[in-house]
Motif scaffolding. Structure first.
Motif, mmCIF file in Angstrom:
data_model
loop_
_atom_site.group_PDB
_atom_site.id
_atom_site.type_symbol
_atom_site.label_atom_id
_atom_site.label_comp_id
_atom_site.label_asym_id
_atom_site.label_seq_id
_atom_site.Cartn_x
_atom_site.Cartn_y
_atom_site.Cartn_z
ATOM 1 N N GLN A 141 -0.483 12.785 -1.311
ATOM 2 C CA GLN A 141 -1.721 13.344 -0.747
ATOM 3 C C GLN A 141 -2.784 12.279 -0.505
ATOM 4 O OE1 GLN A 141 -2.772 16.200 -3.757
ATOM 5 N NE2 GLN A 141 -0.898 17.387 -3.441
ATOM 6 N N ARG A 142 -2.896 11.319 -1.424
ATOM 7 C CA ARG A 142 -4.010 10.364 -1.382
ATOM 8 C C ARG A 142 -3.603 8.954 -0.968
ATOM 9 N NH1 ARG A 142 -8.364 11.914 -5.785
ATOM 10 N NH2 ARG A 142 -8.057 14.160 -5.951
ATOM 11 N N GLY A 143 -2.307 8.736 -0.736
ATOM 12 C CA GLY A 143 -1.844 7.397 -0.363
ATOM 13 C C GLY A 143 -2.021 6.371 -1.465
ATOM 14 N N LEU A 144 -1.857 6.799 -2.723
ATOM 15 C CA LEU A 144 -2.096 5.914 -3.867
ATOM 16 C C LEU A 144 -1.001 4.853 -4.000
ATOM 17 C CD1 LEU A 144 -3.070 8.627 -6.495
ATOM 18 C CD2 LEU A 144 -4.616 6.952 -5.520
ATOM 19 N N THR A 145 -1.389 3.725 -4.560
ATOM 20 C CA THR A 145 -0.452 2.654 -4.904
ATOM 21 C C THR A 145 -0.365 2.612 -6.425
ATOM 22 O OG1 THR A 145 -1.237 1.436 -2.970
ATOM 23 C CG2 THR A 145 0.033 0.181 -4.593
ATOM 24 N N TYR A 146 0.867 2.532 -6.971
ATOM 25 C CA TYR A 146 1.048 2.565 -8.426
ATOM 26 C C TYR A 146 1.736 1.303 -8.939
ATOM 27 C CZ TYR A 146 0.384 7.742 -8.612
ATOM 28 O OH TYR A 146 -0.117 9.012 -8.559
ATOM 29 N N LEU A 147 1.262 0.831 -10.094
ATOM 30 C CA LEU A 147 2.087 -0.037 -10.939
ATOM 31 C C LEU A 147 2.464 0.833 -12.123
ATOM 32 C CD1 LEU A 147 3.283 -2.842 -11.770
ATOM 33 C CD2 LEU A 147 1.250 -3.120 -13.177
ATOM 34 N N PHE A 148 3.772 1.061 -12.298
ATOM 35 C CA PHE A 148 4.239 2.005 -13.308
ATOM 36 C C PHE A 148 4.981 1.242 -14.396
ATOM 37 C CE2 PHE A 148 6.493 5.507 -15.177
ATOM 38 C CZ PHE A 148 5.689 6.623 -14.916
ATOM 39 N N ILE A 149 4.431 1.265 -15.605
ATOM 40 C CA ILE A 149 5.048 0.564 -16.738
ATOM 41 C C ILE A 149 5.905 1.554 -17.511
ATOM 42 C CG2 ILE A 149 4.578 -0.789 -18.825
ATOM 43 C CD1 ILE A 149 3.324 -2.128 -16.455
ATOM 44 N N SER A 150 7.157 1.207 -17.789
ATOM 45 C CA SER A 150 8.010 2.140 -18.531
ATOM 46 C C SER A 150 9.184 1.402 -19.162
ATOM 47 C CB SER A 150 8.543 3.226 -17.594
ATOM 48 O OG SER A 150 9.306 4.176 -18.319
ATOM 49 N N HIS A 151 9.745 2.013 -20.236
ATOM 50 C CA HIS A 151 11.025 1.505 -20.740
ATOM 51 C C HIS A 151 12.116 2.535 -20.495
ATOM 52 C CE1 HIS A 151 9.221 3.677 -24.227
ATOM 53 N NE2 HIS A 151 10.429 4.218 -24.238
ATOM 54 N N LYS A 198 0.837 -1.204 0.000
ATOM 55 C CA LYS A 198 0.000 0.000 0.000
ATOM 56 C C LYS A 198 0.869 1.250 0.000
ATOM 57 C CE LYS A 198 -4.554 -0.797 1.864
ATOM 58 N NZ LYS A 198 -5.271 -1.360 2.957
ATOM 59 N N GLY A 199 0.530 2.201 -0.881
ATOM 60 C CA GLY A 199 1.241 3.474 -0.918
ATOM 61 C C GLY A 199 2.586 3.441 -1.611
ATOM 62 N N LYS A 200 2.947 2.292 -2.194
ATOM 63 C CA LYS A 200 4.253 2.147 -2.857
ATOM 64 C C LYS A 200 4.082 2.094 -4.380
ATOM 65 C CE LYS A 200 6.795 1.562 0.936
ATOM 66 N NZ LYS A 200 7.822 2.521 1.333
ATOM 67 N N THR A 201 5.221 2.203 -5.073
ATOM 68 C CA THR A 201 5.213 2.126 -6.544
ATOM 69 C C THR A 201 6.138 1.015 -7.003
ATOM 70 O OG1 THR A 201 4.867 4.517 -6.724
ATOM 71 C CG2 THR A 201 5.676 3.391 -8.685
#
Length: 330
Positions: free
Chosen positions: A210-220, A45-48
């Motif tokens: 601000q919102r405590g969001l959890t991210y899955l971040f796709i990138s090259h 939670k809250g991590k990327t």
């Protein structure tokens, strides 16, 4: 910390065969692409978590599997302890859709050109019954646009009146409309100029705080990954080959493929470190190599690498799928 998202043995196979009559006349067998092949990871939670790799390695397919745009061939995705595949087919599926949203890669293609911004950002609010009337919808859309650095008055404009960076902000506002806890970001800045990329990434980081969001971040783009992620997973031909926290991965990469990716980053400080240029091409996914998929391009490959596929195993605080690493050859 508890894991909000748990992915276990996730796989997706696509049938890319020619039509039946063509196969009969040309005597060709059916063809399948293992776009994602047994991927497992957790996001707290809250991590990327960032997934990186060359084009065609299955990153975007993982993103679509997580939000339910594709159904998995096998494996499970658990969100807040519940199996998403089971939930999506029940009334609770609407709640699940509200709690997880996706930001797409191309801000020019992901917004309906015939709709005003008010309708684009307001659609999820209407769909999930989160606003009682038009007045409340306008107020909510205005607040969402303000949260991503746009003016509330922009809601009366059409997408073509905005730049690429502004369009991506509209996409982020739309994704935030249902107050989700988990955002899947599929290369959200790859279509933007470098200066605009930084603005969009900073907005995303501020929103996360601000919102405590959890991210899955796709990138090259490894520079982007370094800026936004807590943990990094490196994918190659549908499989995870290395999974580590950001600091460890960038300072001490283990897998030869991870090293190759990092060596491709320009060395602006001119430290004079030894660099290995990226060798070879990504193999044809219709006919992947035997054993470790990376062995034709790997400088440390031996007979075992070409015969036996390595599993992702824990090794000195990270997870890596490489015989050369676990045997101490590199």
């Amino acid at each position: 910390m508890t894991a909000l998202v748990e992915v276990s043995g996730l796989a997706k196979v696509f049938d890319v065969s020619a039509p039946w009559l063509n196969r009969v006349l040309e005597r060709k067998a059916r063809q399948f692409v293992h776009a994602v092949d047994g991927v497992s990871f957790k996001i707290e939670k809250g991590k990327t978590l960032a997934l990186v790799g060359e084009s065609g390695c299955g990153k975007s397919t993982v993103a679509r599997l997580l939000v339910g745009l594709y159904g998995p061939t096998r494996g499970t995705v658990r969100f807040d302890g519940q199996d998403t595949q089971t939930m999506l087919s029940t009334p609770a599926g609407r709640t699940l859709h509200r709690r997880m949203q996706m930001i797409f890669q191309d801000p020019y293609a992901s917004l309906n050109p015939r709709w005003k911004v008010r309708d684009i950002v307001g659609e999820p609010l209407r769909e999930h019954g989160l606003v009682p009337d038009d007045e409340a919808l306008k107020k909510q859309v205005g607040e969402l646009l303000s949260s991503v650095g746009l003016a509330p008055g922009d809601m009366e404009k059409f997408p073509h009146q905005f730049s690429g960076g502004q369009r991506q902000r509209i996409s982020i506002a739309r994704a935030l409309a249902t107050q989700p806890e988990f955002l899947v970001c599929d290369e959200p800045t790859s279509a933007l100029d470098v200066s605009v990329q930084a603005q969009v990434l900073n907005i995303m980081k501020d929103l996360q705080r601000q919102r405590g969001l959890t991210y899955l971040f796709i990138s090259h783009n490894l520079a982007v990954v370094r800026h936004v992620s807590d943990n990094v997973g490196v994918m190659y031909l549908g499989r995870l080959v290395e999974l580590a926290d950001k600091a460890t991965l960038f300072s001490n990469p283990r897998h030869p493929y991870t090293r190759m990716l990092l060596d491709a980053i320009p060395d602006i400080a001119m430290t004079g470190r030894a660099r290995t240029p990226v060798q070879g091409e990504v193999p044809n996914p219709l006919n992947p190599p035997s054993g470790c998929a990376f062995h034709p391009r790997c400088p440390h490959a031996n007979a075992r690498c070409s015969a036996e596929r390595p599993e992702l195993t824990s090794f000195k605080g990270i997870q890596v799928a490489c015989h050369a690493v676990t045997e101490g050859r590199i």
